[in-house]
Design an enzyme around this catalytic site. Structure first.
Site, PDB file in Angstrom:
ATOM      1  N   SER A  89      27.883 -19.238  14.081  1.00  0.00           N
ATOM      2  CA  SER A  89      28.977 -18.310  14.353  1.00  0.00           C
ATOM      3  C   SER A  89      30.338 -18.964  14.509  1.00  0.00           C
ATOM      4  O   SER A  89      31.360 -18.299  14.357  1.00  0.00           O
ATOM      5  CB  SER A  89      28.671 -17.502  15.615  1.00  0.00           C
ATOM      6  OG  SER A  89      28.529 -18.354  16.743  1.00  0.00           O
ATOM      7  N   HIS A 133      24.732 -13.237  12.188  1.00  0.00           N
ATOM      8  CA  HIS A 133      25.866 -13.254  11.259  1.00  0.00           C
ATOM      9  C   HIS A 133      25.421 -13.308   9.799  1.00  0.00           C
ATOM     10  O   HIS A 133      26.259 -13.359   8.902  1.00  0.00           O
ATOM     11  CB  HIS A 133      26.789 -14.424  11.577  1.00  0.00           C
ATOM     12  CG  HIS A 133      27.617 -14.212  12.804  1.00  0.00           C
ATOM     13  ND1 HIS A 133      28.792 -13.496  12.805  1.00  0.00           N
ATOM     14  CD2 HIS A 133      27.417 -14.605  14.085  1.00  0.00           C
ATOM     15  CE1 HIS A 133      29.298 -13.465  14.024  1.00  0.00           C
ATOM     16  NE2 HIS A 133      28.480 -14.131  14.821  1.00  0.00           N
ATOM     17  N   LYS A 185      27.237  -6.085  14.365  1.00  0.00           N
ATOM     18  CA  LYS A 185      28.233  -6.732  13.512  1.00  0.00           C
ATOM     19  C   LYS A 185      28.343  -5.969  12.186  1.00  0.00           C
ATOM     20  O   LYS A 185      29.007  -4.947  12.128  1.00  0.00           O
ATOM     21  CB  LYS A 185      27.877  -8.210  13.345  1.00  0.00           C
ATOM     22  CG  LYS A 185      27.958  -8.970  14.678  1.00  0.00           C
ATOM     23  CD  LYS A 185      27.592 -10.412  14.553  1.00  0.00           C
ATOM     24  CE  LYS A 185      27.850 -11.177  15.844  1.00  0.00           C
ATOM     25  NZ  LYS A 185      27.069 -10.687  17.014  1.00  0.00           N
TER      26      LYS A 185
END
Length: 433
Positions: free
Chosen positions: A217, A245, A276
Site C-alpha cells: 500500500s 489494493h 477501496k
C-alpha cells in the site's frame, strides 16, 4: 479543466451553517471540560514531539462526494488521495441498490452474524464474492483490517510459525502478534530469503504460514504471490495473501493477485476489501468451506461485531456486477496510471526504484525523504488545489517519507495534467525539484 476555485464561495450556506454550529459546539466543550488530566500527560508530550517533527496532522473534512474533484475543508481540490480506484463510491447503480435495500430490509441488521444478524442479503454477497474469486466459500468482515487480524490470529497458535514480508500491512502484523505464533520476517519480496527461513524451521513442529500483500500500500509494488505459493506447496505450508489494493485492480475484471499470477487453488487464504475499488465498506476472506466455517466459530471480529447494514451488502453486490460488466473502467484506471507515472518521471520526481521499491500499480509514491519537508509539501499542494497526502514515520521508515498519490479510472486527462502542473510548480517553489 479550468482553475480550481478555493474561496469561501464554494461552500453552500447549509455547509457554512453546519461549520459554524460545529465550532460553537467545540468552544462549548472546551469551556465545560478541563484540559487533559495529568494521568494522560504522556499523550500530550508525545503529540508535542509530532509537532516538533512536523508530522502532526488534523483530519480533513470531505464536504461532498468522494470523486476526482471534491471539496475538503471548504476548498475545491483535485483528489489524488482516495482509494476509490474505479469511481464506484457514487455510481448510480450502487446508490439505487442501497436505497432499495433500505426499503426492503431497513437500515440495520440488529445483531452479530452468529445470533440473529445474518440476513439473506449477507449470504448473497458472500456467494457472489466466492464465485467471483473462484473459491468454495467466503465470509465478510466489518473491515479489511479485522479480516486480516481476525483470520491470522484464529487459524494459528503458539506452536506455529508465520513467515511475513517485512512491508506487510499493519493488520497482518497485529494478527500475527495476537496469534502468539513465532514470527519470522523475510526481506521485502525476497523469495530466496523466505525459503532460507523455511529450511531453518523445516523440522520444527507446528504449521507454517507464508503471508504477503498482493499490492503493497505504500510503494505500490506487487507481491511475488506466485513464487511464494510455490514455496508453500513445496514445504507444506499455508499460503495467504492480502489483496486489499489488488481487489478490483489486478487480474481479470479485478479478481486480484491470485488471478493475476494464475495460482488458483494454490492460495489457501485470500483476503480482500470492499472499502477501496468496490466503493463501500468491509473486508472478506475467501477459501475452502472448512476455512470459512472455522472462521464463523473462531474469528473474534466476526463473532463480536454487528453485521453490515443491508444497504452496504446490496451496494457491494452491485459493485461486483459492475466489475463483471464494465471492464473498461479497469482499463481506464491503467491508462491513466501509465500516463501519470510517465509524466512524473519525466518531470524528475523520484517515484520509487531508488532505495525504495518501484511502483507497479495505481499507487505512486513521490519520495521526498524527510518527514517535515514532506508534510510541508503536502500542505502547499493542498493550498494550490491538490489533495495528495504526506506519509511519514512510523507509517513508512525514517528517511522514506513520501507523497502517496493514487490514480483512479475517473480522472480526466485535463485533471491529471493540472495535477502534474501543481506538483511540479510547488516542488520547484519548495526546492524539491
Amino acid at each position: 479543466m479550468g482553475p480550481i476555485k478555493s474561496d469561501a464561495s464554494n461552500l453552500t450556506s447549509s455547509a457554512c451553517t453546519r461549520k459554524t454550529f460545529t465550532i460553537e459546539l467545540m468552544s462549548l466543550a472546551v469551556e465545560n471540560h478541563p484540559q487533559t488530566r495529568s494521568q494522560l500527560a504522556h499523550l500530550t508530550a508525545q503529540l508535542d514531539t509530532f509537532r516538533q517533527a512536523g508530522t502532526f496532522f488534523r483530519l480533513r473534512e470531505l464536504e461532498d462526494i468522494q470523486g476526482p474533484v471534491c471539496t475538503y475543508d471548504g476548498r475545491k481540490v483535485i483528489n489524488l488521495a482516495s482509494n476509490n480506484y474505479l469511481g464506484l463510491c457514487n455510481h448510480p447503480k450502487l446508490e439505487e441498490a442501497a436505497i432499495q435495500a433500505i426499503k426492503d430490509h431497513g437500515v440495520g441488521s440488529g445483531a452479530v452474524r452468529t445470533i440473529a444478524g445474518t440476513m439473506r442479503i449477507h449470504m448473497e454477497l458472500e456467494e457472489k464474492i466466492a464465485a467471483f474469486k473462484n473459491v468454495e466459500a467466503c465470509v465478510v468482515f466489518q473491515s479489511g483490517f479485522s479480516a486480516n487480524a481476525g483470520t491470522v490470529s484464529s487459524i494459528l497458535g503458539k506452536e506455529d510459525f508465520i513467515l511475513s514480508d517485512e512491508l506487510n500491512h499493519a493488520s497482518i502484523i497485529d494478527g500475527a502478534r495476537l496469534s502468539k505464533a513465532k514470527i519470522k520476517v523475510f526481506r521485502h519480496k525476497d523469495v530466496a530469503h523466505c525459503e532460507e527461513i523455511l529450511q531453518e524451521i523445516a523440522n520444527e513442529p507446528g504449521k507454517k504460514l507464508i503471508i504477503t500483500d498482493g499490492v503493497f500500500s505504500m510503494d505500490g509494488d506487487i507481491g511475488p504471490v506466485g513464487e511464494l505459493a510455490a514455496l508453500a506447496e513445496k514445504y507444506g505450508g499455508i499460503m495467504m495473501v492480502d489483496d486489499a489494493h489488488a481487489s478490483g485492480v489486478l487480474g481479470r475484471n479485478g479478481r486480484g493477485s491470485v488471478d493475476h499470477f494464475d495460482v488458483h487453488g494454490k492460495v489457501d487464504v485470500q483476503v480482500g476489501t470492499l472499502s477501496k475499488a468496490i466503493g463501500a465498506l468491509g473486508g472478506y476472506v475467501c477459501g475452502s468451506r472448512d476455512l470459512i466455517d472455522y472462521l464463523y466459530h473462531r474469528a473474534r471480529p466476526f463473532l463480536f461485531s454487528t453485521s453490515h447494514p443491508p444497504s452496504v451488502a446490496a451496494t457491494c453486490i452491485a459493485a461486483f456486477d459492475i466489475l463483471e460488466n464494465e471492464p473498461d473502467r479497469i482499463q481506464r484506471l491503467w491508462d491513466n496510471t501509465a500516463y501519470f507515472k510517465q509524466q512524473l518521471a519525466h518531470s524528475g520526481f523520484n517515484i520509487g526504484g531508488v532505495n525504495t521499491p518501484a511502483s507497479e500499480t495505481p499507487i505512486t509514491p513521490i519520495i521526498i525523504g524527510e518527514g517535515r519537508k514532506t508534510m510541508d509539501f503536502s500542505k502547499a499542494l493542498f493550498e494550490a488545489g491538490l489533495m495528495a497526502t504526506g506519509i511519514a514515520f512510523p507509517t513508512v521508515q525514517e528517511g522514506k517519507a513520501r507523497i502517496r498519490t493514487i490514480m483512479t479510472s475517473e480522472h480526466t486527462r485535463a485533471q491529471i495534467d493540472q495535477s502534474l502542473e501543481i506538483l511540479t510548480t510547488t516542488a520547484k517553489t519548495l526546492s524539491i525539484l
